[in-house]
Design an enzyme around this catalytic site. Structure first.
Site, PDB file in Angstrom:
ATOM      1  N   GLU A  11     -12.580   5.445   0.312  1.00  0.00           N
ATOM      2  CA  GLU A  11     -12.718   6.511   1.404  1.00  0.00           C
ATOM      3  C   GLU A  11     -13.269   7.610   0.783  1.00  0.00           C
ATOM      4  O   GLU A  11     -14.170   8.633   1.577  1.00  0.00           O
ATOM      5  CB  GLU A  11     -11.407   6.863   1.955  1.00  0.00           C
ATOM      6  CG  GLU A  11     -10.525   5.816   2.371  1.00  0.00           C
ATOM      7  CD  GLU A  11      -9.037   6.270   2.596  1.00  0.00           C
ATOM      8  OE1 GLU A  11      -8.832   7.639   3.125  1.00  0.00           O
ATOM      9  OE2 GLU A  11      -8.199   5.559   2.165  1.00  0.00           O
ATOM     10  N   ASP A  56       1.234  -0.255   7.859  1.00  0.00           N
ATOM     11  CA  ASP A  56       0.864   0.026   6.231  1.00  0.00           C
ATOM     12  C   ASP A  56       1.294   1.285   5.803  1.00  0.00           C
ATOM     13  O   ASP A  56       1.579   2.336   6.440  1.00  0.00           O
ATOM     14  CB  ASP A  56      -0.833   0.141   5.822  1.00  0.00           C
ATOM     15  CG  ASP A  56      -1.478   1.227   6.531  1.00  0.00           C
ATOM     16  OD1 ASP A  56      -1.491   2.653   5.937  1.00  0.00           O
ATOM     17  OD2 ASP A  56      -1.976   1.272   7.853  1.00  0.00           O
TER      18      ASP A  56
END
Length: 297
Positions: free
Chosen positions: A193, A102
Site C-alpha cells: 500500500e 480480515d
C-alpha cells in the site's frame, strides 16, 4: 457725508408661510421585470424537480440498504452506523458470492465462536489474517487468530504487510518463518500500500518481485496480491498481471465487484458479532466450488 444703508424689505411671515412649495417631480418607480420573475421561478422549479428525482433514484437504487438501515434488527444493534447502509446494499447485490473479513491485532481479542454472519444477512466464510510486517514485525494476535479461524472452520489466509524501505528478502524470511500453510489454506498474500520514500518505483517493484519469488519457491504457490485500486492500476498492474487480486475500494458509488477482481475489500466499517469495533469486509468473486480451486493443495 454719511453713506445710506440699503434696507432689505421685511418679508410678511404670512406671505412666506402661504408661498406654495415647488412640487417635486415624482421619481419613477422601477417596474419589476416580469422576465426576471419567470426565470427565478423556473430556476427553483428545476432545483426542486432535481432533488426529488435524486431522492427517487436513491430510493430505488439503494432500496435494500434503506430497508436494512431502518429495520428493527438494525435499530437493536449495539453499534449503529450509517456505514451499515452501504454494507447491506453491497451484500444484497452479491447474494451468490462468498463474504469474508480480515483481521489483525487491531481488532483485539476475537470471540471466534460467535462469528457467523454480517448484519445478520450473509454468512462469513473466509478470513485473511495479518501475520507479519516488514523485516521483523509480527502481528501480536496472529497465532491466536490463526488457531481461532481454523477451529471454527473458516477458510483462512495469512498476509504480509510490505514496507517499501526495508530489505525485501529479509521481509520474505520473516513471513516464511512465521506462517505455516497447509492444505486448504489460501496461498501467501502480499499487502502493498505504501509508496517508497528513499527509492524509485522501479526499485520497489524489483523488491516486490524478489519477495514474491522467495515466497513462491518456499510454498510452491503464487502469492495473492493485495492493494488499493488506484495503487494497483498505476504502479503494479503492468508488472504483476498474473496474480490472484485482492483489491480495496471503499467508494460509496462502486456497487459491484469488477470482473478482474478475485476479492474485493469493499468497506473498513463492517460490524460483526464477536469482534469489538469495526472490521474490513470482503467479497469473493465466485462460489464455494470456485474458491476451493485457489487453495493450497
Amino acid at each position: 457725508m454719511t453713506a445710506t444703508k440699503k434696507r432689505t424689505p421685511n418679508k410678511n411671515p404670512i406671505t412666506v408661510v402661504n408661498t406654495p412649495r415647488k412640487k417635486r417631480t415624482p421619481s419613477k418607480r422601477k417596474k419589476k421585470n416580469s422576465s426576471n420573475v419567470f426565470w427565478k421561478r423556473l430556476k427553483w422549479t428545476v432545483i426542486i424537480v432535481l432533488f426529488v428525482g435524486i431522492g427517487i433514484w436513491f430510493g430505488i437504487t439503494f432500496k435494500d440498504g434503506l430497508k436494512y438501515f431502518f429495520s428493527s434488527e438494525r435499530k437493536e444493534a449495539n453499534d449503529k452506523s450509517i456505514f451499515d447502509f452501504r454494507t447491506a446494499e453491497v451484500i444484497q447485490r452479491h447474494q451468490h458470492k462468498m463474504i469474508g473479513f480480515d483481521v489483525s491485532h487491531y481488532q483485539g481479542i476475537i470471540e471466534w465462536d460467535r462469528i457467523d454472519s454480517v448484519n445478520s444477512q450473509k454468512p462469513l466464510e473466509f478470513v485473511f489474517i495479518r501475520a507479519t510486517m516488514g523485516a521483523d514485525g509480527k502481528d501480536k494476535a496472529f497465532e491466536l487468530n490463526w488457531k481461532g479461524a481454523g477451529a471454527n472452520h473458516f477458510l483462512r489466509g495469512a498476509y504480509h504487510y510490505y514496507r517499501p524501505n526495508e530489505n525485501s528478502l529479509i521481509q520474505a524470511k520473516n513471513f516464511i518463518e512465521t506462517v505455516k500453510l497447509t492444505e486448504g489454506d489460501f496461498p501467501p498474500i502480499l499487502d502493498i500500500e505504501e509508496r517508497p520514500k528513499s527509492q524509485s518505483m522501479d526499485s520497489l517493484r524489483l523488491g516486490l518481485q524478489r519477495w514474491i519469488d522467495a515466497v513462491e519457491k518456499h510454498y510452491n504457490a503464487k502469492p495473492i496480491l493485495y492493494s488499493g485500486e488506484n495503487y494497483y492500476t498505476n504502479h503494479l498492474k503492468d508488472w504483476f498481471p498474473d496474480h490472484i487480486l485482492w483489491i480495496a475500494n471503499y467508494n460509496f458509488f462502486v456497487e459491484e465487484i469488477k470482473p478482474e477482481w478475485h476479492f474485493w475489500q469493499f468497506t473498513e466499517k463492517g460490524i460483526v458479532s464477536g469482534i469489538d469495533g469495526k472490521v474490513d469486509l470482503n467479497i469473493y468473486n465466485g462460489n464455494k466450488s470456485e474458491i476451493r480451486k485457489l487453495l493450497m493443495k
